[in-house]
Design an enzyme around this catalytic site. Structure first.
Site, PDB file in Angstrom:
ATOM      1  CD  GLU A  82      40.893  39.673  39.555  1.00  0.00           C
ATOM      2  OE1 GLU A  82      41.372  39.034  38.607  1.00  0.00           O
ATOM      3  OE2 GLU A  82      39.912  40.404  39.489  1.00  0.00           O
ATOM      4  CG  ASP A  83      40.758  35.297  42.437  1.00  0.00           C
ATOM      5  OD1 ASP A  83      40.238  36.422  42.532  1.00  0.00           O
ATOM      6  OD2 ASP A  83      40.477  34.489  41.556  1.00  0.00           O
TER       7      ASP A  83
END
Ligand code: MN
Length: 745
Positions: A82-83
């Site tokens: 996600e990051d």
């Protein structure tokens, strides 16, 4: 969990991995760490620490639960997809399908775009702040967060381990919540208490449950937290002394008769003490002497043997014995519980269990993966999952995240009660369930035709809350269907989502026109009651994404849309307009984001002093500033201590409060007068937490019926939803014909 140091690193994680891990597993853990560390390089937590510390901490919590290597590795990598630029494909190639699947599961839970990817502390999505008002932002965050929770819970059906990773993630975020913005802390803490701790409880993971509760409670109710924590600390040495003597005495008593037992004192958890005080209306002094010990004995016969020895030596306290071995709790918890009068004349609580039960109690569903496949644990695990699924039969019917959460609270997180049919079948229901819930659980058709109920031979009202062990006979009509009142949450006739879903389905099958008429009447009546006649119904329909008002009416009529949801949306809008419920909204003070509600200043939003940065729980004092209201300092702030006599005159006593404002609203009630009516109404207002600031009875001389009384009250409510609930509850009081908000009063 265990006493891991505040900030743990990869060396700590490696040293404390489960003993069953092979050299190969360990190498994979190191490799995952390296990949995550490179991917998150440069990113920081709100605490200023490198982001990777969070990943290691989450992996460590999973390792303490003795989870499999894939899960610990997924814990290290849980935020990478996600990051960071890493993709699922990368993970799958480097660590295998299983790890990638777990990370994907966690990623999917909050799969909405984020604005800030580096300065992120919690699992919250941040909208573009400049374009939105603070209310909109907080509403938006709540919605996103609700959606994440909904997905988390639904993930239980695919792979419970995804939920365990999410719980570990939340646990570490709670441990470091102090670094987050103040206004965010309380919201996250409340959500943790309401949802995540409950979820851990439902999965039987006691270790995670109590830690989440204590961490959250510190932010939700800082004053009480501090008070209890301090008082526990005061008595620590006395208590530890007592416990170690008791442990010795018990050890000897048991080994004298050949029962091998490991005896330990039980730690006190602040939140559980608080709940005990709240539930039983006790003070700290009443509960401070409750001491607890836990016995771990080799097998089940030894459990009962130990119980016998303890009951022979000390007098058991009546009603305190529970056999959760013969009848496990609904999260499969097993133990014997008793309490005895110890030799010093004070009570002693005793839990007795086997090592296996102990593992289950501490780690719940997470204990499953510690054992070889095909063991008896597998059957138990399957049973656990099946039971969760049956409690959530309604899950496909509920797509709204808010309603989903409410349903989890009503159907899954509640304690259970077991009531019996005339044939002797036990019906498993969430506590608070009514005869109508019972009827629908027995059979949909019996639910539809339910008109009354007898409990243990006596007629009860339909909002009666059933208790374990009761016999329930449902009185039915030959034909006919449910009543729309059953769907009104304010009346408390139906408590489970399962029953609600079936009632709605019934109404949905009814005629379109009939639903439309019913829906229109419901809405118009509610608006009239709340004094909101001028609301634009077209706009309202569009807000709920219906094409026109007719569709909105039909949805209301068949129960697809709940009237209280409509009220809550109206409430959010009307509170900002002059034509609103609000009559004395506190004026905000520019606080550059750092606001907190403080009691003692009539709900003023008050800036926290930059010189000493008070945090909830610190002893505080207010200082009246020129033209800016008051600022809040710590009592030991150097600026306060140094204040001149003249300046000291401007100090005011304040304490930490909550964000709740109250609004005075005049209402009018028409009723046929009867004895006790006034006291019934004021009791109801009391249970609703609504202060009465004005109360008058008007007798209309021209009224055709002399028995009709008109009451004029001013009550203090939290919101328009609160008002709506109060008005419908007043209308349900017998003899009351109508309860309405008074305009312009
Ligand atoms: Mn995380």
């Amino acid at each position: 969990m265990k006493n891991a140091p505040q900030s743990i690193n990869i060396d700590y994680l490696l040293e404390h991995l489960p003993g069953s891990y092979t050299t190969f597993d360990r190498e994979n853990v190191i490799r995952a760490y390296d990949v995550a560390a490179v991917a998150h390089a440069g990113q920081k937590r709100a605490s200023g620490e490198a982001y990777i510390t969070h990943c290691v901490a989450v992996a460590n919590i999973l390792s303490e639960m003795l989870m499999q290597p894939e899960v610990v590795i997924a814990g290290l990598l849980h935020d990478t997809v996600e990051d960071t630029p890493l993709t699922l494909d990368d993970l799958s190639k480097q660590f295998g399908e299983e790890v990638a699947k777990l990370v994907n599961g966690v990623t999917k839970l909050d799969s909405l775009p984020r604005v800030s990817r580096t300065d992120r502390m919690s699992d919250e999505d941040e909208p573009e702040e400049e374009t939105l008002t603070p209310e909109q932002i907080s509403k938006h965050k709540r919605q996103l967060s609700n959606e994440t929770i909904r997905k988390t819970i639904l993930a239980m059906n695919d792979d419970v381990r995804v939920v365990l990773i999410k719980l570990a993630d939340r646990l570490h975020n709670m441990r470091t919540l102090g670094y987050t913005k103040l206004e965010k802390q309380k919201r996250i803490a409340q959500e943790t208490l309401d949802i995540y701790a409950q979820l851990a409880n439902r999965l039987g993971i006691w270790q995670v449950k109590w830690e989440l509760e204590d961490l959250a409670f510190r932010y939700v109710n800082p004053e009480k937290y501090k008070e209890i924590a301090e008082r526990i600390a005061e008595r620590r040495s006395v208590r530890e002394e007592q416990i170690s003597q008791i442990v010795q005495t018990l050890q000897t008593a048991l080994s004298d008769v050949g029962v091998q037992a490991e005896v330990k004192g039980r730690p006190k958890h602040i939140y559980s003490i608080y709940k005990k005080m709240e539930q039983k209306g006790k003070t700290f002094d009443d509960v401070k002497d409750i001491r607890g010990v836990r016995l771990i004995v080799p097998d089940v016969p030894a459990c009962y043997a130990a119980l016998g020895i303890i009951h022979t030596r000390w007098r058991p306290i009546p009603n305190e014995f529970d056999d959760y071995i013969a009848a496990p709790k609904d999260n499969f918890y097993q133990s014997l519980h008793t309490a005895v009068m110890y030799e010093d004349g004070k009570p002693l609580e005793v839990q007795i269990r086997t090592p296996e039960m102990h593992q289950d109690a501490e780690y719940g569903i997470a204990a499953h993966w510690r054992y070889k496949e095909g063991s008896s644990r597998d059957a138990k695990y399957e049973q656990h999952i099946l039971r969760l699924r049956s409690m959530m039969e309604w899950k496909e019917d509920v797509s709204d995240a808010q309603e989903f959460l409410e349903s989890m609270k009503s159907d899954v997180f509640k304690e259970r009660v077991y009531a019996f049919t005339p044939k002797g079948d036990a019906i498993d229901l969430p506590s608070g369930s009514t005869p109508i819930d019972f009827a629908y659980h027995v059979h949909t058709d019996i639910g539809h035709r339910c008109r009354g109920a007898k409990v243990d031979g006596k007629l009860v009202s339909l909002d009666y809350a059933l208790k374990t062990g009761q016999n329930v006979v449902i009185l039915t009509t030959k034909q006919g269907g449910p009543s729309r009142d059953w769907l009104n949450p304010n009346l408390g006739l139906v408590k489970t989502q399962r029953a609600r879903a079936k009632i709605r389905a019934w109404f949905k099958k009814q005629d379109y026109e009939q639903n439309q008429n019913q829906g229109r009447q419901m809405l118009e009546r509610e608006l009239r009651r709340l004094g909101l006649g001028e609301i634009n119904q077209e706009t309202l329909a569009r807000q709920f994404e219906y094409r026109n008002t007719d569709d909105l009416f039909v949805a209301l009529g068949c129960g697809d849309l709940n009237i209280s949801r409509v009220v809550s949306v109206i409430g959010e809008q009307t509170l900002d307009t002059p034509d609103s419920i609000e009559t004395s909204r506190p004026s905000g003070i520019d606080t550059s984001g750092q606001t907190v509600a403080v009691r003692g200043l009539r709900g003023l939003l008050t800036p926290l002093a930059k010189c000493c940065n008070p945090a909830p729980g610190d002893p505080i004092i207010g200082y009246i500033t020129r033209g800016r209201g008051a600022s809040i300092h710590r009592q030991d702030c150097p600026n306060i201590l140094r204040a001149s006599v003249k300046e000291k005159e401007r100090l005011v006593k304040v304490s930490w409060g909550d964000h709740e404002n109250r609004y005075p609203v005049p209402i009018r009630i028409y009723a046929f007068d009867r004895q006790g009516l006034t006291s019934d109404i004021s009791k109801l207002l009391d249970t609703e937490g609504a202060n009465i600031t004005n109360f008058a009875v008007h007798v209309d001389q021209d009224s055709p019926s002399a028995d009709v009384a008109e009451f004029h009250l001013t009550i203090e409510v939290k919101s328009i939803e609160h008002l709506s609930r109060i008005l419908s509850r007043i209308e349900a009081v017998s003899n009351v014909m109508e309860a309405q908000r008074l305009r312009g009063g």
